[in-house]
Scaffold this active site. Sequence first.
Site, PDB file in Angstrom:
ATOM      1  N   GLN A   1       1.139  -1.654  -0.161  1.00  0.00           N
ATOM      2  CA  GLN A   1      -0.114   0.181  -0.061  1.00  0.00           C
ATOM      3  C   GLN A   1       0.990   1.466   0.220  1.00  0.00           C
ATOM      4  OE1 GLN A   1      -3.127   1.029  -0.240  1.00  0.00           O
ATOM      5  NE2 GLN A   1      -3.776  -1.092  -0.718  1.00  0.00           N
ATOM      6  N   SER A   2       2.152   1.509  -0.716  1.00  0.00           N
ATOM      7  CA  SER A   2       3.422   2.273  -0.892  1.00  0.00           C
ATOM      8  C   SER A   2       2.089   3.783  -1.717  1.00  0.00           C
ATOM      9  CB  SER A   2       4.215   2.038  -1.413  1.00  0.00           C
ATOM     10  OG  SER A   2       5.146   3.161  -2.087  1.00  0.00           O
TER      11      SER A   2
END
Length: 345
Positions: A84-85
Site C-alpha cells: 500500500q505504498s
Amino acid sequence: MSTPAYLTKLESIPKEKFLFGPSPISYLPNLTAVLGGKVKLYAKREDCNSGLAYGGNKVRKLEYLVADAKAKGCNTLVSVGGVQSNHTRAVTAVAVASGLKAVTVQEKWVPIDPPLYSETGNILLSRLMGGDVRLNQETFDIRHKKATEDAFKDVEAKGGKPYYIPAGASDHPLGGLGFTNWVVELAKQEKELGVFFDVVIVCSVTGSSHAGTVVGAVAEGRKRKIIGIDASGKPEATRNQVLKIARNTAALLDERLEIKEEDVILDDRFHAGIYGIPDDETIAAMKLAAQTDAFITDPVYEGKSMAGMIRLVKEGAIKEGSNVLYIHLGGQPALNAYSSYFPHA
C-alpha cells in the site's frame, strides 16, 4: 540584500512542475478548541498539492528526480515500497504524466493480509495507471533492496534505460530538495498570512521529508522547531537516515551549512511498535481529527503523526501561544485497505 547561497543553488537545480502551486495552509479550529486552545493548530496540505493521482509529499520530491531522469535519457522509473505504498503510486503517476514507464516492486512491508489488501487503495491506482506492479514477499526495511536491483536489470535486459528511485524517494542525492524548498515556500506563505509557525510536525519513515524540512529550517535561521514523529517502528535507523540525508542535502546546497545531531528531533512513542499497523492511539487520533475538522488521515503515516501532535499538545510539551503546523503528507488512499480496523466507524 543578496540571495543566500543555498537558495541560489536550490533555484538552479532543474525540476519538473507536478504541483498546482504552493500547498494550501488550513486552520484546524475545532481540533484546536477540543485540545484546549492554548496552541493554534494548522495543517499544510500536501494531500492537496497536485492533480496527479491524489498527490502527496512524494510528488513534491519527485519533481527533482524526474527532471534528473529525463536529463539522463532514462525511460523507465524503477522503485520500491510496500503493497500500500503512497510512494510507488506517486512514482507511477509522475511517470505517466512525463511519458515514462514505471516498474514498482511492492513488498510485504506490513505483516497483515486483510481482505483485498493487495487489490484496493494505492496499488489499485498504480495498476489503473498502467504501472508494472511486481509483488514481492520481502519485509519492511528502508535500505536499498535486491528486488529493486533485479527489476532494474530486467528493464536493461529488455532494452530500456531505467532510473532508480529508492523507497520514499529518500536516500537519493536529490531526495531532500523537495522539502527544503517546502520551507522556502512556507516562509512566503507566512508573510502573506502574517503568522510564524514555531513548531512543525512531520511523520518520519524513509526520512527525506523530515530531513529536507530540517535543512530548510536550519538554513533560514528562524529558530523553527521541526519535530519528527517516527512511524517506522525502527527509530534508530530512521534517525540515522534523516541525519544522513539532511547533511548530504545541506552539503549539496552550501558546504558552509551545518546540520547538527540535535537538529534532528524524532519522537519514537507513536509508531505502535511496527510499521504499517495502527494501535488504539493511532485510531483514536484519526477519529478525533476526522470528527472535529473532517481532517482525514491514514493508519500508516498521518494517523501516527496526528497521535503524536495530539499527545504533545495534551502534555503541554508545546509552549502556550505557539502556532503549530502539521504537515499532511497525503496517503489517504491506503485507508481503503484498512476497513477491518474501523468496523462501523
